[in-house]
Design an enzyme around this catalytic site. Structure first.
Site, PDB file in Angstrom:
ATOM      1  N   ASN A   1       9.008  -6.764   3.807  1.00  0.00           N
ATOM      2  CA  ASN A   1       8.742  -5.443   3.235  1.00  0.00           C
ATOM      3  C   ASN A   1       9.916  -4.536   3.559  1.00  0.00           C
ATOM      4  O   ASN A   1      10.479  -4.600   4.658  1.00  0.00           O
ATOM      5  CB  ASN A   1       7.439  -4.881   3.817  1.00  0.00           C
ATOM      6  CG  ASN A   1       7.145  -3.469   3.315  1.00  0.00           C
ATOM      7  OD1 ASN A   1       7.061  -2.544   4.089  1.00  0.00           O
ATOM      8  ND2 ASN A   1       6.989  -3.315   2.023  1.00  0.00           N
TER       9      ASN A   1
ATOM     10  N   GLN B   1      -6.454  -1.982   3.264  1.00  0.00           N
ATOM     11  CA  GLN B   1      -5.717  -1.661   4.485  1.00  0.00           C
ATOM     12  C   GLN B   1      -6.391  -0.518   5.233  1.00  0.00           C
ATOM     13  O   GLN B   1      -6.702   0.521   4.642  1.00  0.00           O
ATOM     14  CB  GLN B   1      -4.270  -1.288   4.181  1.00  0.00           C
ATOM     15  CG  GLN B   1      -3.436  -1.133   5.461  1.00  0.00           C
ATOM     16  CD  GLN B   1      -2.020  -0.717   5.194  1.00  0.00           C
ATOM     17  OE1 GLN B   1      -1.785   0.470   4.907  1.00  0.00           O
ATOM     18  NE2 GLN B   1      -1.076  -1.644   5.287  1.00  0.00           N
TER      19      GLN B   1
ATOM     20  N   LYS C   1       0.262  -5.367   9.253  1.00  0.00           N
ATOM     21  CA  LYS C   1       1.573  -4.934   8.788  1.00  0.00           C
ATOM     22  C   LYS C   1       2.250  -4.200   9.936  1.00  0.00           C
ATOM     23  O   LYS C   1       1.655  -3.294  10.531  1.00  0.00           O
ATOM     24  CB  LYS C   1       1.456  -4.013   7.572  1.00  0.00           C
ATOM     25  CG  LYS C   1       2.814  -3.519   7.065  1.00  0.00           C
ATOM     26  CD  LYS C   1       2.669  -2.557   5.912  1.00  0.00           C
ATOM     27  CE  LYS C   1       4.063  -2.056   5.479  1.00  0.00           C
ATOM     28  NZ  LYS C   1       3.978  -1.071   4.381  1.00  0.00           N
TER      29      LYS C   1
ATOM     30  N   CYS D   1       2.848   2.412  10.064  1.00  0.00           N
ATOM     31  CA  CYS D   1       3.016   3.777   9.549  1.00  0.00           C
ATOM     32  C   CYS D   1       3.736   4.639  10.583  1.00  0.00           C
ATOM     33  O   CYS D   1       3.260   4.790  11.722  1.00  0.00           O
ATOM     34  CB  CYS D   1       1.656   4.380   9.216  1.00  0.00           C
ATOM     35  SG  CYS D   1       1.769   6.078   8.576  1.00  0.00           S
TER      36      CYS D   1
ATOM     37  N   PRO E   1       0.842  -1.219   0.000  1.00  0.00           N
ATOM     38  CA  PRO E   1       0.000   0.000   0.000  1.00  0.00           C
ATOM     39  C   PRO E   1       0.867   1.254   0.000  1.00  0.00           C
ATOM     40  O   PRO E   1       1.794   1.382   0.803  1.00  0.00           O
ATOM     41  CB  PRO E   1      -0.792  -0.133   1.299  1.00  0.00           C
ATOM     42  CG  PRO E   1       0.022  -1.024   2.176  1.00  0.00           C
ATOM     43  CD  PRO E   1       0.723  -1.980   1.253  1.00  0.00           C
ATOM     44  N   MET E   2       0.578   2.157  -0.923  1.00  0.00           N
ATOM     45  CA  MET E   2       1.320   3.407  -1.032  1.00  0.00           C
ATOM     46  C   MET E   2       0.345   4.573  -1.045  1.00  0.00           C
ATOM     47  O   MET E   2      -0.651   4.553  -1.789  1.00  0.00           O
ATOM     48  CB  MET E   2       2.181   3.411  -2.308  1.00  0.00           C
ATOM     49  CG  MET E   2       3.294   2.372  -2.296  1.00  0.00           C
ATOM     50  SD  MET E   2       4.259   2.367  -3.811  1.00  0.00           S
ATOM     51  CE  MET E   2       3.073   1.620  -4.935  1.00  0.00           C
ATOM     52  N   VAL E   3       0.632   5.578  -0.242  1.00  0.00           N
ATOM     53  CA  VAL E   3      -0.246   6.735  -0.127  1.00  0.00           C
ATOM     54  C   VAL E   3      -0.382   7.425  -1.479  1.00  0.00           C
ATOM     55  O   VAL E   3       0.616   7.697  -2.153  1.00  0.00           O
ATOM     56  CB  VAL E   3       0.294   7.721   0.932  1.00  0.00           C
ATOM     57  CG1 VAL E   3      -0.608   8.953   1.034  1.00  0.00           C
ATOM     58  CG2 VAL E   3       0.413   7.030   2.277  1.00  0.00           C
TER      59      VAL E   3
ATOM     60  N   HIS F   1       7.864  -4.882   8.025  1.00  0.00           N
ATOM     61  CA  HIS F   1       8.798  -3.881   7.505  1.00  0.00           C
ATOM     62  C   HIS F   1      10.010  -3.911   8.434  1.00  0.00           C
ATOM     63  O   HIS F   1       9.889  -3.592   9.624  1.00  0.00           O
ATOM     64  CB  HIS F   1       8.159  -2.496   7.485  1.00  0.00           C
ATOM     65  CG  HIS F   1       9.001  -1.459   6.818  1.00  0.00           C
ATOM     66  ND1 HIS F   1       8.635  -0.839   5.641  1.00  0.00           N
ATOM     67  CD2 HIS F   1      10.218  -0.943   7.144  1.00  0.00           C
ATOM     68  CE1 HIS F   1       9.574   0.019   5.280  1.00  0.00           C
ATOM     69  NE2 HIS F   1      10.543  -0.016   6.184  1.00  0.00           N
TER      70      HIS F   1
END
Length: 470
Positions: A208, A79, A150, A108, A25-27, A178
């Protein structure tokens, strides 16, 4: 694969034995158009951008803006950012008919997200994460719908392991790790931490961080061991176990009491075995080497998971302690499988050799038994003749007994004379042949002397001619 409303689960993809390629997922990027593009390049699973679950449930406009999809947009994971279990469960129920799973963002590192109780701050609240996973599992009706998280890692990795194991006990489908702490941004990814987490849980783990090219996928897989699978027994050990069962079956058949060694020897002499014989020693030695290597690998695993320092660290976390015990059990199982496979492989070769030797001994015994039977029959015949002669001599009286006895003796003498004559004829023939051969040899000797004399005379003439020429 089928959608969440179908019969198959997205988890089936983790069971195929390949490394899954997942678009993180990318903003502002992971919208429908971008997801449609990456799916054309063999992307296996796509995520939506992070959606704040509270805003998503509060506003229809937010739902229409943040979540768009179509029929070809599968498999799809939505997500969410959330800090309470019921809001996350409600949002999951809304998107469940149009997606294949939800993912809770616990990684995040942005300040606004952490100050609002979202993102990476959740890694410090393992009980809350566990509760949110449980609520999603309980309230989404579709049993194939996934609930994943995540995360980022702690400086004290034991806290991260505890978080993952609690999420696993709540029924989380997989964990995306991550490999950085919440404070790290562009520092190198801690691949060893991802590997430790992978070794500490039995659910799929997704790596990740710093994966920019396809070649990075393979290198990350080699460094961390993540592969999207959760198998109880690897392919190589399954093959060794199958080989062990085949050995046991062959030995049971070879030991069946109603099949004689001579029958087995006749089976071993079939043409197919003679064709395989040149390769048998190579195959035998190759299997011995392979099984010994696997045995040593199993010994290494047993020593690794039974090491004192591992046990001391693991006791700080009960779940991790149990998991290490499971790893140790599997390593010991592999040790027994490989050890018995080597042992039975040697036993099987020895049993075949002994069966052949027993069959040869049995054949020799049978031949000796036949010879003994023949000798017994001959002896019995001579004894019967002697008894007949004795009976005749004893029962007869006067001249009659003497005449009958003499007649029997005369017949025996005649029989012996015939055998003697036969032997004399054979001896005479041999003597005649020897005399003939002697005569031929004398003639050959005289002829050889004559030729040798002529050769000497010719040699002398040649020498005289050579002197005259000089």
């Amino acid at each position: 694969m089928k959608t969440a409303n179908g019969n198959n689960s997205i988890m089936d993809m983790f069971e195929k034995g390949k490394v899954l390629k997942i678009c993180a997922p990318m903003v502002r990027y992971s919208k429908l158009a971008f997801r449609s593009l990456v799916r054309k390049y063999d992307c296996d699973i796509c995520f939506t951008p992070m959606i704040v679950a509270a805003d998503f449930m509060r506003s229809v406009k937010a739902r229409d803006s943040e979540f768009t999809t179509n029929e070809s947009d599968r498999p799809l994971i939505v997500q969410f950012a959330a800090h309470d279990a019921q809001t996350l469960a409600d949002a999951a129920c809304v998107v469940a008919p149009f997606s294949d799973g939800v993912d809770l963002n616990c990684g995040c590192p942005q300040r606004w997200a952490m100050s609002a109780g979202y993102g990476a701050c959740l890694i410090n609240k393992p009980e809350l994460v566990k509760d949110m996973v449980t609520q999603v599992r309980n309230q989404v009706a579709n049993p194939n719908y996934t609930a994943s998280i995540k995360i980022r890692i702690h400086k004290d990795l034991r806290r991260t392991v505890d978080l993952c194991q609690k999420a696993e006990s709540a029924g989380v489908s997989w964990i995306t790790v991550h490999g950085r702490t919440a404070e790290e941004r562009h520092q190198p990814v801690h691949y060893d931490a991802i590997k430790t987490i992978k070794d500490s849980v039995s659910i799929p783990v997704i790596a990740n961080g710093d994966i920019k090219y396809l070649r990075d996928v393979e290198s990350t897989h080699q460094l961390t061991g993540v592969d999207g699978r959760s198998l109880k027994m690897t392919l190589q050990w399954t093959a060794v176990a199958l080989f062990l069962y085949v050995e046991i079956g062959i030995l049971v058949i070879l030991c069946l009491p109603f099949i004689s060694p001579r029958r087995w020897q006749s089976i071993f002499h079939l043409r197919i075995w003679s064709w395989m014989a040149p390769f048998w020693n190579k195959v035998f030695l190759t299997m011995i080497i392979i099984l010994i290597v696997l045995f040593l690998d199993a010994v290494r695993e047993v020593r690794k998971y039974s090491a004192k320092e591992l046990g001391t660290d693991a006791k700080l976390q009960p779940n991790m302690f149990d998991h290490l015990h499971m790893k140790l059990f599997r390593a010991q199982r592999n040790l027994y499988i490989s050890g018995f496979a080597v042992f039975l492989w040697l036993v099987m070769k020895r049993v075949v050799t002994l069966i052949n030797q027993l069959a040869a001994a049995s054949a020799t015994t049978a031949a000796l038994q036949t010879q003994a039977d023949n000798a017994n029959q001959a002896a019995k015949k001579y004894m019967e003749d002697n008894e007949l002669l004795k009976q005749t001599l004893m029962e007869g009286k006067g001249d009659k007994a003497t005449a009958e006895g003499m007649e029997l003796l005369r017949k025996e003498v005649e029989k012996l004379k015939e055998e003697q004559k036969t032997a004399a004829d054979a001896l005479e023939n041999s003597q005649s042949e020897a005399d003939i051969m002697k005569t031929q040899m004398e003639r050959l000797a005289r002829e050889y002397d004559r030729l040798l004399k002529e050769h000497q005379e010719l040699q002398n003439l040649q020498d005289s001619a050579n002197k005259k020429d000089d």
